[in-house]
Each structure stands twice: as C-alpha cells, then as structure tokens.
Write an enzyme that holds these catalytic residues in place. Structure first.
Site, PDB file in Angstrom:
ATOM      1  N   SER A 159       1.012  -0.959   0.349  1.00  0.00           N
ATOM      2  CA  SER A 159      -0.238  -0.095   0.078  1.00  0.00           C
ATOM      3  C   SER A 159       1.247   1.065  -0.141  1.00  0.00           C
ATOM      4  O   SER A 159       2.083   1.128   0.546  1.00  0.00           O
ATOM      5  CB  SER A 159      -0.941  -0.153   1.104  1.00  0.00           C
ATOM      6  OG  SER A 159      -0.698   0.557   2.245  1.00  0.00           O
ATOM      7  N   SER A 167       0.899   4.495   2.281  1.00  0.00           N
ATOM      8  CA  SER A 167       1.214   4.769   3.580  1.00  0.00           C
ATOM      9  C   SER A 167       1.762   5.556   3.484  1.00  0.00           C
ATOM     10  O   SER A 167       2.337   6.305   4.322  1.00  0.00           O
ATOM     11  CB  SER A 167       0.138   3.350   4.479  1.00  0.00           C
ATOM     12  OG  SER A 167       1.079   2.412   5.015  1.00  0.00           O
ATOM     13  N   LYS A 178       4.771   1.097   9.574  1.00  0.00           N
ATOM     14  CA  LYS A 178       5.047   2.039   9.536  1.00  0.00           C
ATOM     15  C   LYS A 178       6.510   3.367  10.740  1.00  0.00           C
ATOM     16  O   LYS A 178       6.992   2.426  10.471  1.00  0.00           O
ATOM     17  CB  LYS A 178       3.480   2.514  10.903  1.00  0.00           C
ATOM     18  CG  LYS A 178       1.858   1.824  10.170  1.00  0.00           C
ATOM     19  CD  LYS A 178       1.719   2.652   9.634  1.00  0.00           C
ATOM     20  CE  LYS A 178       0.244   2.067   8.848  1.00  0.00           C
ATOM     21  NZ  LYS A 178      -0.152   2.424   7.663  1.00  0.00           N
ATOM     22  N   SER A 212      -3.064   7.305   5.307  1.00  0.00           N
ATOM     23  CA  SER A 212      -2.280   6.111   6.792  1.00  0.00           C
ATOM     24  C   SER A 212      -3.579   5.571   8.034  1.00  0.00           C
ATOM     25  O   SER A 212      -3.953   6.714   7.983  1.00  0.00           O
ATOM     26  CB  SER A 212      -0.899   6.301   6.857  1.00  0.00           C
ATOM     27  OG  SER A 212      -0.824   5.556   7.789  1.00  0.00           O
TER      28      SER A 212
END
Length: 251
Positions: free
Chosen positions: A44, A46, A107, A198
C-alpha cells in the site's frame, strides 16, 4: 554386475546428497528469516514516498530483540521480549496489528512510552512541542489517465535528528487535527509518512497503541523494487519494470 551395482550406489548416493543439501538450505533459510532478516513487500501507499508499492525490503529481526512474533505463526514460547532494545523515534518498523495479530503493518515510530502526541493543523506535536516541518518541492505522481498530480511534500525533522519526507494530500483532513494521545507504558505510537492516506495509531479502534511485543523488526534496506502493478517474479518484464534507483536504498 559390479559396474551396474556401482552405478546404483552412485545414483542413490547422489540423490541422498541432493536431499541433504536441500534440507540444509531450508533450515538455514528458516534460521535467517527467524533470527536475522525477514523479507517484506509493500502492498500500500501509506508510507509514500519513503516506501512505494512494489518495494521489497529486509527487516532486521534482532534490532529490538525477539518476541513471540519473531517466530513463524507467532508461536507463544515466552512472554514479552528477550535481548530487547527499545525502538528509537523515527525508526521504520514492521509490527503485528494489535487488533489482528495475523496482519503485518509497516509505519514510523513517532511516540515512545509516556509521550503525548497530537496533530494540530497537520503538524505533529510531541509533548507539547511541534515537530520541525519544512515545505519542499511537490511530490509528482500520475493519475489513472497518465496526467501529472502534484502533492504537497514536507520534510520533518525530529528532536533526535531523524529526518524524512511526508506527504499532505489534504490540508484539512480528518486526521490533521486530533485529540492528545497519551502513549501507555510498553507501547508505541505509529504513523505513516503519507499522512492523509494512512490508517495508523491515530485511529484507535483500528490500530491504536502498539505493544512492544507486537514489533517484528526494523526496516533496514530496500533490496528490490518494481513499478506498481507488476510482480518481482515477472523477470521477462525486466529491466523496464525495475526501479533501479531504489535498489539498496537504506531506510
């Protein structure tokens, strides 16, 4: 008879050696994956532009020590972590989603245990102090029709000197202004660099605070990268789909 017998023994011995080598290679790969480095792919956007869809990276399993999630299938061998070392603010980490321990997220660590985190007008505030945020050149991407799309881009610099780029798709998104999040002991506050795209610790019922035990490891290096929509194993499309400039990028 003796020649045929010798050939049978040789063939049998050769098969045994092949099986032995394959088993040794599989055991070695399992040891490396469990205790040293595990490969991950980015599905993804994010973490744009730090990480792009189609990036393949190695995650250090020993950077923070080992927990149950260091092992395949999350085998529950012990509580907490062994040989632990705490993440630093700004590290890019892979962790098991607290609400679904079968799902991996990646993250950036923004909040440490005991920190107070808040977003105010798109600026991260840590313990009441805004993080340095400088406007830089727009990130340029393409829409579905091939047209150029410019996205506001900022360089954030944390108090420990860690610096990275973030994207701001919407200057007034729902997560640009938040309440104060107080990070509990033994937990971390994670955010994606693509701030308006996100799902991270700002969404408490989806991600929330991440227990130290859930951290799998620290992202270290991009070892391969292909354009979004392509697979790394489609070697017949190389080199046209390979993002050569991203290979061996340290994180």
């Amino acid at each position: 008879m003796s020649v045929a017998g010798d050939k049978y023994k040789t063939d049998k011995g050769g098969l045994g050696e092949t099986v032995k080598i394959v088993v040794q290679a599989l055991v070695l790969a399992l040891v490396v994956r469990t205790f040293l480095f595990q490969p991950f792919s980015i599905p993804s956007g994010s973490m744009k532009d730090t990480l792009l869809v189609g990036d393949y990276l190695f995650v250090s399993k020993f950077a923070y020590g080992y927990s149950r999630y260091s092992f395949p299938f999350g085998i529950d061998l012990f509580e907490g972590r062994v040989w632990s070392a705490e993440p630093k603010r700004g590290d890019v980490v892979v962790f098991k989603l607290p609400t679904d321990n079968s799902t991996d997220y990646i993250k950036r660590v923004i909040g440490l245990p005991g920190d107070k985190i808040q977003m105010i007008n798109g600026v991260v505030n840590i313990n009441g102090k805004p993080v340095q945020r400088d406007r830089v050149d727009d990130a340029v991407t393409r829409d579905q029709f091939g047209g150029e799309v410019h996205i506001a881009q900022y360089r954030e610099t944390l108090d420990n000197g860690t610096s990275y780029l973030t994207l701001d798709l919407d200057p007034d998104s729902v997560l640009d202004n938040t309440p104060v999040y107080e990070v509990p002991p033994g937990h971390y506050f994670m955010m994606g660099d693509n701030r308006d795209n996100s799902q991270d610790s700002r969404v408490l019922n989806a991600v929330g605070y991440v227990p130290f035990e859930n951290i799998v490891g620290r992202a270290e290096i991009i070892f391969f990268s292909v354009e979004e929509g392509n697979a790394a194993w489609e070697f017949w499309k190389w080199p046209w789909t390979v993002r050569a400039s991203r290979i061996f990028t340290l994180l």
